[in-house]
Design an enzyme around this catalytic site. Structure first.
Site, short mmCIF file in Angstrom:
data_model
loop_
_atom_site.label_atom_id
_atom_site.label_comp_id
_atom_site.label_asym_id
_atom_site.label_seq_id
_atom_site.Cartn_x
_atom_site.Cartn_y
_atom_site.Cartn_z
CD GLU A 148 -2.72 -1.17 -0.20
OE1 GLU A 148 -3.21 -0.11 -0.62
OE2 GLU A 148 -2.80 -2.24 -0.83
CB CYS A 155 -1.89 7.24 2.15
SG CYS A 155 -3.11 6.37 3.13
#
Ligand code: NAP
Ligand code: MG
Length: 516
Positions: free
Chosen positions: A287, A321
């Protein structure tokens, strides 16, 4: 039978008793300042003299403690212990393994304020952000415990007369868990517990900016949950040394990584190699970064859009993020939206995160401060600074939340992940153009669209290419189980943490067919 999963509620800090509890948590976290952090190897704590410090980013040089650097021998010992432990752990019933997660959740709930306070000091989260991080960690434990039971159930297959067929999911083996510092409890706990609940053994290498909170979780697993020796091990140290050693080792079966694109792609390449003696292809669960846009249409609720954009851009100083770093606005409403965004941005209070009135705290470290500050200067050239634009005049890594207007869709400010409090405002001709600009990125993690028109909502649902799309709400704040989380393209392998697919990434299917 477990009660159905429910998200851990956030703490209401307007209530006196919760404020007092948080003050006590802060005191407890501070009482550990100066600690010498240990490694957990084969069920035993060991300290190494060779250590690194974890600094409080709100201060010039206050250290939470010194944390041991794992040596090559430590890594060797960890692999030997994990390989041994796997032979037992893989056969432990799912319900028993899930029990460790439920226990960890209970302990974290009990120690919520102390854990949150540790993050206030170690990474500069404000009270609400730190509380949310602990809540998410608890959610991961509770959710994956239930998921582990579901994945262990008999799986449906087509019946063939004369044969008994069964498919079951078995663990992969010994894996590396490599989390980032920005959700230093939640993501660390999520990746670790997913791997453990499915019967794998974990070598955890915490981020070097947040070893203290990682160590608190290791202590919970070891001291309070009594996880068997070798099943879970804690190896602090540098990513490029300790992390890389674990990634490259032929005994590593899988790597669960969350972090930056550059580091992630490097790991992906190294994991693809098959050194002598390695008898599998390493599985990677990656990720990575984002450049997340919020699109605002001409008929949108501009107040809601401005509030959502500011919260998503500057929550935890933009170091998520999922943070909104591009505000793509249809030109008819550009001026009106910008003025509301600027007004809200200027109203944010930047300062010490242990002060409950603070909205925006420091950025994680000096290197990040310099990089982000540099981007603010780039922004002044590529556009016009409408709010913030530089540091706060005090010690610590404080930068003002910054809005840069008039940014071109292909400018650096609009393309590169800055990972700090910098919002680029980009004007679009119309909604069509706005969607094209939003999609013009190597990333594809989160995005949001604000519009009142149903046809445009439908169009965004079809064409906005992100793993998590939000409509008429901000693009941060995914909840476990509610918003399974993960992105497309260079944002990673779209693993959808906190969703029903996630545990499958830590498992492999075995089919047994018995002829009568
Ligand atoms: P990072 O610098 O990539 O570090 C992530 C982890 O990788 C750390 O534990 C780091 O250890 C380790 N590492 C560094 N070099 C390594 C190597 N060569 N081999 C093995 N491991 C290595 O990322 P970060 O600064 O911690 O986190 C911020 C980034 O994470 C942002 O890009 C953000 O978008 C991304 N992120 C993504 C998600 C998502 O779900 N998609 C969620 C959160 C954050 P050291 O700390 O010791 O270097
Ligand atoms: Mg720090």
């Amino acid at each position: 039978m477990l009660p159905p999963f429910a998200n851990e509620p956030f703490t209401d800090f307007t209530r006196d008793e919760n404020r007092r509890a948080m003050e006590q948590g802060l005191a407890r976290a501070r009482s550990r300042f100066g600690e010498h952090g240990r490694l957990l190897l084969d069920g035993k704590w060991v300290a190494r003299d060779d250590a690194f410090v974890s600094l409080d980013p709100s201060t010039k040089d206050r250290a939470l403690g010194r944390y041991s650097k794992a040596t090559p021998e430590d890594v060797e010992r960890a692999f030997a212990a994990a390989t041994r432990a796997f032979e037992t752990w893989r056969h432990v019933p799912a319900a028993e393994r899930a029990g460790y997660l439920l226990k960890a959740a209970a302990v974290m709930r009990r120690r919520k304020f102390e854990l949150a306070a540790t993050m206030v000091h170690e990474v500069g989260k404000n009270w609400a952000e730190a509380d949310g991080d602990v809540a998410e960690a608890i959610d991961f434990c509770e959710f994956y415990a239930r998921e582990a039971l579901r994945w262990a159930e008999p799986q449906p297959l087509v019946h063939l007369p004369g044969e008994e067929n069964g498919l079951s999911y078995i663990p992969l083996g010994v894996g590396a868990v490599i989390p980032p510092w920005n959700f230093p409890l939640a993501i660390l706990v999520g990746m670790t517990t997913a791997a453990l609940a499915t019967g794998n053994c974990v070598l955890l290498k915490p981020a070097s900016d947040s070893p203290a909170i990682g160590l608190r979780f290791a202590e919970i697993l070891q001291e309070e949950c009594r996880i068997p020796p070798g099943v879970f091990q804690f190896l602090s140290g540098s990513g490029s040394v300790v992390g890389e050693r674990i990634v490259c080792d032929p005994r590593t079966r899988f790597i669960a990584f969350t972090g930056s694109m550059d580091v992630g792609l490097g790991i992906q390449e190294k994991a693809a190699r098959t050194p002598k003696g390695q008898i599998w292809i390493k599985r990677t669960i990656m990720e990575m970064g984002g450049k997340d846009p919020i699109v605002v249409d001409s008929d949108a609720d501009l107040d809601a859009a401005a509030a959502g954009a500011v919260a998503a851009a500057f929550g935890f100083q933009g170091q998520k993020c999922s943070a909104c770093s591009r505000l793509v606005v249809v030109k008819d409403v550009h001026d009106e939206l910008l003025s509301r965004v600027v007004e809200r941005t200027k109203a944010l209070r930047t300062g010490d995160p242990w002060d409950p009135a603070t909205d925006v705290g420091p950025v994680i470290n000096r290197a990040a401060f310099d990089t982000i500050h540099e981007y603010m200067k780039v922004g002044a050239k590529e556009g016009r600074v409408a709010a913030g634009g530089g540091p706060l005049d005090r010690e610590g890594n404080f930068l003002l939340p910054t809005v840069v207007d008039g940014v071109a869709p292909r400018a650096r400010l609009a393309q590169e992940e800055i990972f700090g409090p910098v919002l680029a405002v980009i004007a679009a001709r119309d909604f069509e153009d706005a969607l094209a600009i939003a999609n013009d990125s190597i990333y594809g993690l989160t995005g949001a669209v604000y519009t009142r028109r149903r046809d445009r909502i439908e169009e965004a649902k079809r064409r906005f290419h992100v793993g998590n799309l939000y409509v008429n709400r901000k693009c941060t704040g995914a909840l476990v189980g509610v918003h399974p989380f993960g992105g497309f393209n260079m944002s990673g392998t779209d693993s959808k943490a906190g969703g029903r697919d996630y545990l499958g990434l830590f498992l492999q299917a075995k089919v047994v067919s018995e002829r009568f």
